[in-house]
Write an enzyme that holds these catalytic residues in place. Structure first.
Site, short mmCIF file in Angstrom:
data_model
loop_
_atom_site.label_atom_id
_atom_site.label_comp_id
_atom_site.label_asym_id
_atom_site.label_seq_id
_atom_site.Cartn_x
_atom_site.Cartn_y
_atom_site.Cartn_z
N GLU A 42 0.90 -1.17 0.00
CA GLU A 42 0.00 0.00 0.00
C GLU A 42 0.92 1.21 0.00
O GLU A 42 1.58 1.49 1.00
CB GLU A 42 -0.90 -0.03 1.24
CG GLU A 42 -1.79 1.20 1.37
CD GLU A 42 -2.50 1.27 2.73
OE1 GLU A 42 -2.88 0.21 3.31
OE2 GLU A 42 -2.68 2.39 3.22
N THR A 62 -3.72 6.29 1.87
CA THR A 62 -3.92 7.70 2.26
C THR A 62 -4.47 8.51 1.07
O THR A 62 -4.03 9.63 0.81
CB THR A 62 -2.62 8.34 2.83
OG1 THR A 62 -1.97 7.39 3.68
CG2 THR A 62 -2.94 9.56 3.67
N ARG A 106 1.09 10.01 1.28
CA ARG A 106 1.66 10.94 2.26
C ARG A 106 2.93 11.56 1.72
O ARG A 106 3.39 12.57 2.21
CB ARG A 106 1.98 10.20 3.55
CG ARG A 106 0.75 9.91 4.35
CD ARG A 106 1.07 9.03 5.50
NE ARG A 106 -0.07 8.20 5.78
CZ ARG A 106 -0.21 7.46 6.85
NH1 ARG A 106 0.74 7.43 7.74
NH2 ARG A 106 -1.29 6.74 7.01
N LYS A 150 -10.97 -1.18 5.80
CA LYS A 150 -9.76 -0.92 6.58
C LYS A 150 -10.24 -0.50 7.97
O LYS A 150 -11.22 0.25 8.08
CB LYS A 150 -8.97 0.20 5.91
CG LYS A 150 -7.81 0.71 6.76
CD LYS A 150 -6.82 1.45 5.92
CE LYS A 150 -5.83 2.22 6.80
NZ LYS A 150 -4.50 2.32 6.21
C1 3PG Z 1 -1.57 3.47 7.94
O1 3PG Z 1 -1.52 4.41 7.20
O2 3PG Z 1 -2.30 2.50 7.69
C2 3PG Z 1 -0.81 3.50 9.23
O3 3PG Z 1 -0.25 4.73 9.47
C3 3PG Z 1 0.24 2.47 9.39
O4 3PG Z 1 0.33 2.36 10.74
P1 3PG Z 1 1.66 1.89 11.48
O5 3PG Z 1 2.75 2.82 11.02
O6 3PG Z 1 1.36 2.00 12.95
O7 3PG Z 1 1.93 0.47 11.05
#
Ligand code: 3PG
Length: 215
Positions: free
Chosen positions: A42, A70, A46, A130
């Site tokens: 994924e 995101t 960001r 999700k």
């Molecule tokens: C996401 O975007 O799904 C999370 O920020 C990932 O979360 P993590 O960095 O705690 O694994």
């Protein structure tokens, strides 16, 4: 259309990736994930250039499943789609984005953590959501509680998942796969630690197998 839900569920873990330098890192990262038995990513918007990273990863490993994360706007859906993304992940539930992805035939996993979100998702016939941010929103106990009124959904929790709690999450039948950045941290990527990433993927795959064998 490929059964993206099925493929993600088979792999069991989804690396959540932020790439600051796609030209340098996308190809070796794709290879490292595939070598570790985790042919899925994924790639989050960001960082600018997420679409470039998606395109490079797909070119490097054509059998890999590459999605965009995101995603906040329809323009980002378009950019991801044109780059070859096979699925879209949004942090929250945006009905406009969900409908747009469905029109395009793109798998969409909207972030849902409340009964209101789940209700909204029902109207779109979604099967996998999700669950984000997982640990901060109540973790496994909330996921289980939500599955009582909404047994039709499987979830992909992300946020606060690591090798420490992966098995516990995956042992819950409501969970289709877990997302996380623990195997693709900024330190590992910036340091070009591809072997370490492959190793963390292998460990994750072992945990997926253990959780499923017991379940
Ligand atoms: C996401 O975007 O799904 C999370 O920020 C990932 O979360 P993590 O960095 O705690 O694994």
């Amino acid at each position: 259309m490929k059964d993206i839900n099925g493929l993600i569920s088979e792999i069991g873990v989804v690396p959540v990736i932020k790439l600051n330098n796609p030209e340098r890192d996308a190809a070796p990262l794709a290879k490292a994930l595939c070598a570790g038995g985790v042919p899925v990513a994924e790639v989050t918007f960001r960082a600018a250039g997420a679409d470039k990273a998606i395109r490079l990863m797909r070119e490097t490993c054509p059998d890999m499943l590459v999605g965009a994360g995101t995603v906040l706007t329809l323009e980002q859906v378009d950019a991801a789609f044109e780059a070859g993304a096979q699925f879209i992940v949004t942090p929250g539930f945006d009905p406009e984005i969900v409908a747009y992805c469905q029109e395009k035939g793109l798998a969409i996993y909207p972030g849902c953590t409340t009964p209101t979100d789940y209700h909204a998702a029902l109207k779109f016939g979604l099967k996998v959501l999700k669950f984000f941010p997982a640990e901060q929103s109540g973790g496994l106990s909330k996921i289980k509680a939500m599955s009582a009124p909404f047994p039709m959904f499987k979830v992909m929790p992300t946020g606060g998942i690591s090798l420490k709690n992966l098995k516990e999450y995956l042992s819950c039948p409501v969970i289709c796969a877990c997302g996380g950045s623990y195997m693709v941290t900024a330190e590992l990527i910036d340091g070009g630690e591809w072997e370490k990433i492959t190793e963390l993927c292998r460990k994750s795959v072992e945990i997926v197998k253990e959780a499923r064998a017991n379940g």
